[in-house]
Design a protein around this motif. Sequence first.
Motif, short mmCIF file in Angstrom:
data_model
loop_
_atom_site.label_atom_id
_atom_site.label_comp_id
_atom_site.label_asym_id
_atom_site.label_seq_id
_atom_site.Cartn_x
_atom_site.Cartn_y
_atom_site.Cartn_z
N LYS A 9 -4.67 8.81 6.55
CA LYS A 9 -5.25 7.17 7.46
C LYS A 9 -4.50 6.03 6.45
CE LYS A 9 -8.55 5.11 10.31
NZ LYS A 9 -8.14 3.45 9.96
N CYS A 10 -3.74 5.53 6.72
CA CYS A 10 -3.10 4.41 6.01
C CYS A 10 -4.30 3.45 5.64
CB CYS A 10 -2.17 3.99 6.60
SG CYS A 10 -1.44 3.18 5.54
N GLU A 11 -3.70 2.98 5.02
CA GLU A 11 -4.53 1.39 4.24
C GLU A 11 -3.95 0.31 5.55
OE1 GLU A 11 -4.32 0.39 0.36
OE2 GLU A 11 -4.84 2.20 -0.56
N CYS A 12 -3.05 0.70 6.08
CA CYS A 12 -2.66 -0.40 7.48
C CYS A 12 -3.81 -0.14 8.72
CB CYS A 12 -1.11 -0.22 7.59
SG CYS A 12 -0.19 0.72 7.95
N GLY A 13 -4.10 1.37 8.37
CA GLY A 13 -4.45 1.81 9.50
C GLY A 13 -3.90 2.64 10.83
N GLU A 14 -2.63 2.90 9.96
CA GLU A 14 -1.58 3.81 10.18
C GLU A 14 -2.11 4.98 10.47
OE1 GLU A 14 0.32 2.97 13.45
OE2 GLU A 14 1.58 4.57 12.23
N THR A 15 -2.36 6.14 11.05
CA THR A 15 -2.56 7.88 11.29
C THR A 15 -1.51 8.92 11.11
OG1 THR A 15 -3.82 8.22 12.92
CG2 THR A 15 -5.32 7.57 11.29
N VAL A 28 4.92 1.55 9.03
CA VAL A 28 4.58 0.05 9.12
C VAL A 28 4.80 -0.37 8.17
CG1 VAL A 28 2.16 -1.52 10.41
CG2 VAL A 28 3.19 1.04 11.21
N CYS A 29 4.10 0.21 6.91
CA CYS A 29 4.00 -0.64 5.50
C CYS A 29 4.76 0.00 4.43
CB CYS A 29 2.27 -1.09 5.27
SG CYS A 29 1.85 0.68 5.12
N GLN A 30 5.24 1.10 4.51
CA GLN A 30 5.87 1.31 4.06
C GLN A 30 5.54 2.17 2.64
OE1 GLN A 30 9.42 1.43 4.48
NE2 GLN A 30 8.61 1.27 6.70
N ARG A 31 3.51 2.33 2.68
CA ARG A 31 3.67 3.40 1.67
C ARG A 31 3.52 4.97 1.77
NH1 ARG A 31 -0.48 -0.41 3.01
NH2 ARG A 31 -1.60 -1.54 1.22
N SER A 32 3.67 5.37 0.54
CA SER A 32 4.24 6.07 0.62
C SER A 32 2.90 7.39 -0.32
CB SER A 32 5.12 6.72 -0.73
OG SER A 32 5.28 8.03 -1.17
ZN LIG Z 1 0.87 2.17 6.13
#
Ligand SMILES: [Zn+2]
Length: 117
Positions: A9-15, A28-32
């Motif tokens: 679960k990404c910090e932006c809410g994407e899973t 969405v936010c390009q976090r790796s």
């Molecule tokens: Zn994200």
Amino acid sequence: MKKPPITIKCECGETKDVAYGQRWLCDVCQRSWNTQQIPQEEYDGLLRRVRRHQLEVLAAAGLMAAVFVPLIVVVSSGFIYLIPIVMVFWLFVLLPFWRRRYRRTARSAPRWELHPE
Ligand SMILES: [Zn+2]
């Protein structure tokens, strides 16, 4: 056997479901995210619990075959008419029971705090 995926679960809410050992770049936010941050032995513990459930189902299927094959072959081919009843029992009693147990294991699966790279 298929390994259970890890849900990130990404910090932006994407899973996203990712296999253990893989990285995921959030769309969405390009976090790796890197699942290798999870200790191997903890993931292995989860795998063992999942495999035990799979083995239980195989054992139950084997047991039924061990009971029915001799009955049909040795005792009477009439027992073949019991198979639909057994199948119904299998589908509507045993499988739902097993799925509930499986879900309980899945729910109690550990959670890990990952850090984006
Ligand atoms: Zn994200």
